[in-house]
Design a protein around this motif. Structure first.
Motif, PDB file in Angstrom:
ATOM      1  N   GLU A  12       3.466   7.868  -9.197  1.00  0.00           N
ATOM      2  CA  GLU A  12       2.249   7.105  -8.906  1.00  0.00           C
ATOM      3  C   GLU A  12       2.339   5.687  -9.464  1.00  0.00           C
ATOM      4  N   ALA A  13       2.989   5.532 -10.624  1.00  0.00           N
ATOM      5  CA  ALA A  13       3.146   4.192 -11.208  1.00  0.00           C
ATOM      6  C   ALA A  13       4.083   3.346 -10.355  1.00  0.00           C
ATOM      7  N   VAL A  14       5.159   3.976  -9.861  1.00  0.00           N
ATOM      8  CA  VAL A  14       6.094   3.263  -8.985  1.00  0.00           C
ATOM      9  C   VAL A  14       5.381   2.846  -7.699  1.00  0.00           C
ATOM     10  N   ASP A  15       4.640   3.784  -7.101  1.00  0.00           N
ATOM     11  CA  ASP A  15       3.920   3.478  -5.864  1.00  0.00           C
ATOM     12  C   ASP A  15       2.851   2.410  -6.081  1.00  0.00           C
ATOM     13  N   ALA A  16       2.127   2.512  -7.203  1.00  0.00           N
ATOM     14  CA  ALA A  16       1.044   1.559  -7.469  1.00  0.00           C
ATOM     15  C   ALA A  16       1.577   0.157  -7.758  1.00  0.00           C
ATOM     16  N   SER A  17       2.829   0.056  -8.193  1.00  0.00           N
ATOM     17  CA  SER A  17       3.386  -1.272  -8.465  1.00  0.00           C
ATOM     18  C   SER A  17       3.547  -2.093  -7.188  1.00  0.00           C
ATOM     19  N   CYS A  18       3.361  -1.457  -6.030  1.00  0.00           N
ATOM     20  CA  CYS A  18       3.446  -2.209  -4.774  1.00  0.00           C
ATOM     21  C   CYS A  18       2.382  -3.307  -4.734  1.00  0.00           C
ATOM     22  N   VAL A  19       1.266  -3.109  -5.409  1.00  0.00           N
ATOM     23  CA  VAL A  19       0.208  -4.126  -5.426  1.00  0.00           C
ATOM     24  C   VAL A  19       0.729  -5.403  -6.097  1.00  0.00           C
ATOM     25  N   LEU A  20       1.404  -5.238  -7.214  1.00  0.00           N
ATOM     26  CA  LEU A  20       1.968  -6.385  -7.930  1.00  0.00           C
ATOM     27  C   LEU A  20       3.060  -7.054  -7.090  1.00  0.00           C
ATOM     28  N   TRP A  21       3.926  -6.261  -6.470  1.00  0.00           N
ATOM     29  CA  TRP A  21       5.006  -6.786  -5.632  1.00  0.00           C
ATOM     30  C   TRP A  21       4.438  -7.502  -4.405  1.00  0.00           C
ATOM     31  N   GLN A  22       3.419  -6.919  -3.773  1.00  0.00           N
ATOM     32  CA  GLN A  22       2.810  -7.558  -2.596  1.00  0.00           C
ATOM     33  C   GLN A  22       2.153  -8.875  -2.977  1.00  0.00           C
ATOM     34  N   ASP A  23       1.516  -8.919  -4.139  1.00  0.00           N
ATOM     35  CA  ASP A  23       0.909 -10.166  -4.605  1.00  0.00           C
ATOM     36  C   ASP A  23       1.974 -11.243  -4.773  1.00  0.00           C
ATOM     37  N   GLY A  24       3.124 -10.863  -5.337  1.00  0.00           N
ATOM     38  CA  GLY A  24       4.217 -11.813  -5.509  1.00  0.00           C
ATOM     39  C   GLY A  24       4.776 -12.295  -4.184  1.00  0.00           C
ATOM     40  N   PRO A 123       6.161  -4.068   3.940  1.00  0.00           N
ATOM     41  CA  PRO A 123       4.967  -4.525   4.675  1.00  0.00           C
ATOM     42  C   PRO A 123       3.698  -4.337   3.838  1.00  0.00           C
ATOM     43  N   ALA A 124       2.817  -5.311   3.931  1.00  0.00           N
ATOM     44  CA  ALA A 124       1.576  -5.274   3.150  1.00  0.00           C
ATOM     45  C   ALA A 124       0.716  -4.066   3.498  1.00  0.00           C
ATOM     46  N   ASP A 125       0.757  -3.625   4.750  1.00  0.00           N
ATOM     47  CA  ASP A 125      -0.088  -2.490   5.127  1.00  0.00           C
ATOM     48  C   ASP A 125       0.427  -1.163   4.574  1.00  0.00           C
ATOM     49  N   GLY A 126       1.616  -1.159   3.962  1.00  0.00           N
ATOM     50  CA  GLY A 126       2.148   0.065   3.358  1.00  0.00           C
ATOM     51  C   GLY A 126       1.727   0.236   1.916  1.00  0.00           C
ATOM     52  N   CYS A 127       0.851  -0.635   1.443  1.00  0.00           N
ATOM     53  CA  CYS A 127       0.450  -0.624   0.036  1.00  0.00           C
ATOM     54  C   CYS A 127      -1.057  -0.432  -0.070  1.00  0.00           C
ATOM     55  N   ASP A 128      -1.478   0.815  -0.220  1.00  0.00           N
ATOM     56  CA  ASP A 128      -2.901   1.131  -0.337  1.00  0.00           C
ATOM     57  C   ASP A 128      -3.156   1.692  -1.734  1.00  0.00           C
ATOM     58  N   PHE A 129      -3.548   0.799  -2.657  1.00  0.00           N
ATOM     59  CA  PHE A 129      -3.721   1.160  -4.058  1.00  0.00           C
ATOM     60  C   PHE A 129      -4.726   2.297  -4.238  1.00  0.00           C
ATOM     61  N   VAL A 130      -5.847   2.237  -3.556  1.00  0.00           N
ATOM     62  CA  VAL A 130      -6.878   3.274  -3.695  1.00  0.00           C
ATOM     63  C   VAL A 130      -6.334   4.632  -3.273  1.00  0.00           C
ATOM     64  N   LYS A 131      -5.633   4.667  -2.162  1.00  0.00           N
ATOM     65  CA  LYS A 131      -5.062   5.923  -1.671  1.00  0.00           C
ATOM     66  C   LYS A 131      -4.033   6.475  -2.657  1.00  0.00           C
ATOM     67  N   ILE A 132      -3.201   5.591  -3.201  1.00  0.00           N
ATOM     68  CA  ILE A 132      -2.190   6.014  -4.176  1.00  0.00           C
ATOM     69  C   ILE A 132      -2.868   6.629  -5.393  1.00  0.00           C
ATOM     70  N   CYS A 133      -3.901   5.974  -5.911  1.00  0.00           N
ATOM     71  CA  CYS A 133      -4.582   6.464  -7.118  1.00  0.00           C
ATOM     72  C   CYS A 133      -5.393   7.728  -6.858  1.00  0.00           C
ATOM     73  N   GLU A 134      -5.968   7.844  -5.682  1.00  0.00           N
ATOM     74  CA  GLU A 134      -6.723   9.063  -5.365  1.00  0.00           C
ATOM     75  C   GLU A 134      -5.804  10.261  -5.236  1.00  0.00           C
ATOM     76  N   GLY A 135      -4.567  10.036  -4.830  1.00  0.00           N
ATOM     77  CA  GLY A 135      -3.619  11.130  -4.661  1.00  0.00           C
ATOM     78  C   GLY A 135      -3.019  11.606  -5.970  1.00  0.00           C
ATOM     79  N   SER A 136      -3.240  10.852  -7.057  1.00  0.00           N
ATOM     80  CA  SER A 136      -2.661  11.230  -8.346  1.00  0.00           C
ATOM     81  C   SER A 136      -3.651  12.063  -9.135  1.00  0.00           C
ATOM     82  N   GLY A 137      -3.331  12.283 -10.379  1.00  0.00           N
ATOM     83  CA  GLY A 137      -4.237  13.025 -11.245  1.00  0.00           C
ATOM     84  C   GLY A 137      -3.530  14.108 -12.019  1.00  0.00           C
ATOM     85  N   SER A 138      -2.497  14.699 -11.459  1.00  0.00           N
ATOM     86  CA  SER A 138      -1.842  15.809 -12.120  1.00  0.00           C
ATOM     87  C   SER A 138      -0.979  15.376 -13.293  1.00  0.00           C
TER      88      SER A 138
END
Length: 167
Positions: A12-24, A123-138
């Motif tokens: 989840e941390a790797v996936d969520a880092s897409c937000v930082l990469w997309q911003d860059g 691609p920017a559309d492949g980075c959905d932070f909310v979806k990534i975080c909602e899928g985590s938890g375990s």
């Protein structure tokens, strides 16, 4: 880095880092000047995985002499710089990456690496932070005081051994 070897990289941390990469990438595409971000190991390490700069499997049992790195990828003063430049005779922007002030090749991007290639790969559309975080938890349930304490002891021992080996 021992935490990565004793435990696991949290996907989840790797996936969520897409937000930082997309911003860059967005900044490189639309702006000039510089865009500074500050983080720590737990930010840089997953970002490097997301970008494909780390490819070595993170498993226990790999002797430190046989692995790609030992503590030097995300040291206390670790840094990652992505530079875009316009080169004469080259259409579009060329991108260079520097990890801890050392040039690194961008994976799957033939030199000279073009910004357009990176934008196609990520691609920017492949980075959905909310979806990534909602899928985590375990993964939170796997963190215990005993594991954290054990990891800290391992880090201290590794540092002691490393200092002894330098003598």
């Amino acid at each position: 880095d021992l935490l990565r070897y004793a435990g696991k990289v949290i996907q989840e941390a790797v996936d969520a880092s897409c937000v930082l990469w997309q911003d860059g990438l967005d900044f490189l595409k639309n702006s000039r000047g510089f865009n500074l971000k500050f983080g720590h190991t737990e930010t840089i390490f997953p970002l490097l995985f997301h970008m494909g700069l780390l490819s070595e499997p993170m498993v226990q049992g790999v002797h430190r002499k046989d692995r790609q790195f030992f503590g030097d990828i995300t040291p206390l003063g670790g840094n990652l710089a992505i530079v875009a430049m316009q080169c004469p005779g080259e259409p579009g922007l060329i991108v260079e990456a520097f990890l801890n002030e050392n040039h690194v090749e961008m994976p799957n991007c033939e030199a000279p690496c073009k910004l357009e290639t990176l934008l196609e790969q990520f691609p920017a559309d492949g980075c959905d932070f909310v979806k990534i975080c909602e899928g985590s938890g375990s993964w939170w349930s796997e963190i215990t005081l005993e594991r954290v304490a054990g990891a800290l002891v391992m880090i201290c021992l590794a540092d002691l051994i490393r200092r002894c080996l330098k003598r």
